[in-house]
Design an enzyme around this catalytic site. Structure first.
Site, PDB file in Angstrom:
ATOM      1  N   ASP A  12      54.873  72.786  17.903  1.00 51.07           N
ATOM      2  CA  ASP A  12      53.497  73.982  17.238  1.00 51.07           C
ATOM      3  C   ASP A  12      54.582  74.796  16.445  1.00 51.07           C
ATOM      4  OD1 ASP A  12      51.416  74.373  16.700  1.00 51.07           O
ATOM      5  OD2 ASP A  12      51.163  75.653  18.232  1.00 51.07           O
ATOM      6  N   GLU A  26      49.356  79.994  10.994  1.00 52.46           N
ATOM      7  CA  GLU A  26      47.954  79.380  11.189  1.00 52.46           C
ATOM      8  C   GLU A  26      47.781  80.152  12.835  1.00 52.46           C
ATOM      9  OE1 GLU A  26      46.162  76.539  13.667  1.00 52.46           O
ATOM     10  OE2 GLU A  26      47.731  77.647  14.288  1.00 52.46           O
TER      11      GLU A  26
HETATM   12 ZN   LIG Z   1      49.887  74.815  15.782  1.00 51.04          ZN
END
Ligand SMILES: [Zn+2]
Length: 471
Positions: free
Chosen positions: A296, A330
């Site tokens: 991620d 993000e």
């Molecule tokens: Zn992410």
């Protein structure tokens, strides 16, 4: 008084069944497959797709680049030195690889720093807990916060307890997330306990706290918020169920500093005929701070990046421009996504499609497609090229990814790479989100899927926008 009320969170009860970790045994068998007959796009671009897939399987560049990003650049929390390094390193590497118009597009990002922390149980006996602050949490005042624990599994339960029961206490939101739990018990179902109540969510069995963004409501006094590993939360719950008083002592050194100048990294493969028309592909460059953001979203960045570089290597210069965007922030603000949509407001209409990869490094399953239904058949036809690797399923609806959601709301057809997330939430936002969790084979398949989809969208004669306009 308010400051002695602290929310803590449980991450994840373990799921029962374990499947084989990787490999072809995951590919669905027995699906009735159609042929390429009558699917003009798939037929027309089959040779190019075969070249892309083949090259992806024998190239290691995406994987190598991901290794450098994780190992040498490191964690990339917005506003951190690691995020600064990432913005610089990516631009240098993109230029070296021959991308055009490589640049950093400035965005201001929030800057939250974790600082030191100590979370201890002090009764019925003294022991350290596996815990961490949630992103955005305030710190504790001088000296630790101490209080006995009250456990709830939902906001409704908390409301039913009433103020008297929780005043001066530490509230444990204890609800397990289940592996592949879907809409009832999956990430989407449980994550609000973290973002609004503050709680971490995950599916591992390794006593790891999962960090993540948590938001304070403006009109509510702020209290510190931490995530505790599922094992520790379950232990507390068992003791409370037996009527044992559990007391915790929490010290957090977190702070939110002034906003900080950062950037989205942008690079292009210029189209040969309609260079002003854009197919955007991307992931998010920022990560949480505990691990090195391999899944991620280092993986998503490299899936998008390598998808474009493969086309450059193969000399497959499409009709339209492919723009790679590595979004910043993000995780705790989405400033990069909003910033991009604002900076490029004048050319939003020229964005034919935006595709994001932000679901880890599991094998590809297909795409989400959020766009006018007139464009869906074309996407489905292209996806037929991915049938052989089991990545042809198109799910209609949604923005496809957080970073491109501001573009989606402005009418840009959007897509997201769908991947197997069976193991994703074991590592998501933890110290264990590191490069070794990435499977080379699955990454190659994801790169190929992204590359083939992107190439045909950028190359096909009648664009998605024209198909929608003509309908
Ligand atoms: Zn992410």
């Amino acid at each position: 008084m308010l400051r002695t009320f602290c929310a803590i969170f449980l991450l994840a009860a373990p799921a029962a069944s374990q499947q084989a970790a990787t490999g072809l045994e995951h590919l669905p068998l027995g699906t009735p497959h159609t042929t390429l007959d009558g699917l003009p796009l798939a037929e027309k671009y089959a040779d190019s797709a075969a070249r892309i897939l083949g090259r992806s399987l024998i190239s290691h560049q995406g994987l190598e680049r991901l290794s450098i990003l994780c190992d040498e650049v490191g964690a990339r929390l917005s506003g951190s030195p690691g995020a600064d390094r990432a913005v610089e390193w990516c631009q240098e590497r993109l230029r070296d690889e021959g991308f055009a118009n490589v640049r950093a597009e400035p965005v201001m990002v929030p800057r939250w720093v974790r600082g030191s922390h100590r979370v201890r149980m002090t009764a019925p006996y003294a022991a350290d807990l596996a815990a961490c602050a949630l992103g955005g949490s305030i710190g504790t005042p001088e000296g630790p916060i101490t209080g006995s624990v009250v456990a709830v599994s939902s906001f409704r339960e908390l409301r039913e307890l009433g103020q008297e029961q929780v005043q001066g206490k530490i509230v444990l939101f204890n609800r397990a997330m289940k592996r592949n739990g879907g809409s009832m018990n999956g990430y989407g179902a449980v994550v609000s306990l973290r973002t609004q109540g503050a709680r971490s969510v995950g599916t591992d069995q390794a006593r790891l706290p999962h960090t993540g963004a948590m938001n304070y409501q403006d009109d509510v006094p702020r209290i510190p918020a931490i995530a505790v590993a599922g094992e520790d939360a379950d232990q507390i719950q068992r003791m409370l169920d037996r009527g044992t008083e559990v007391v915790l002592s929490i010290e957090l050194g977190c702070q939110t500093l002034d906003d900080y100048p950062s950037a989205n990294v942008v690079a292009e493969f210029i189209g040969r005929e309609s260079p002003d028309e854009i197919i955007l592909v991307g992931g998010h460059l920022d990560s949480w701070d505990l691990g090195t953001g391999a899944l991620d979203d280092g993986a998503g960045c490299m899936i998008a990046w390598e998808a474009v570089r493969l086309l450059m290597e193969l000399g497959l210069q499409p009709r339209r421009t492919i723009r790679l965007v590595l979004f910043m922030n993000e995780e705790n603000g989405l400033r990069g996504g909003f910033g991009y949509a604002e900076t490029h407001a004048a050319e939003v209409e020229k964005h034919i499609c935006a595709i994001e990869a932000d679901s880890g490094a599991g094998r590809p399953l297909g795409f989400r497609a959020g766009m006018d239904k007139a464009a869906i058949p074309a996407v489905e036809e292209i996806a037929q090229l991915l049938q052989g690797i089991g990545a042809d399923a198109i799910q209609v609806g949604g923005s496809g990814g957080a970073d491109i959601s501001p573009l989606y709301r402005k009418g840009v057809p959007c897509m997201g790479l769908r991947q197997d997330v069976t193991y994703y939430f074991d590592y998501h936002h933890t110290a264990a989100d590191t490069f070794d969790k990435v499977g080379p084979f699955e990454l190659s398949l994801s790169i190929a899927s992204m590359s083939i989809m992107t190439y045909v969208l950028a190359e096909m004669e009648t664009s998605l926008r024209d198909r929608i306009a003509d309908s």
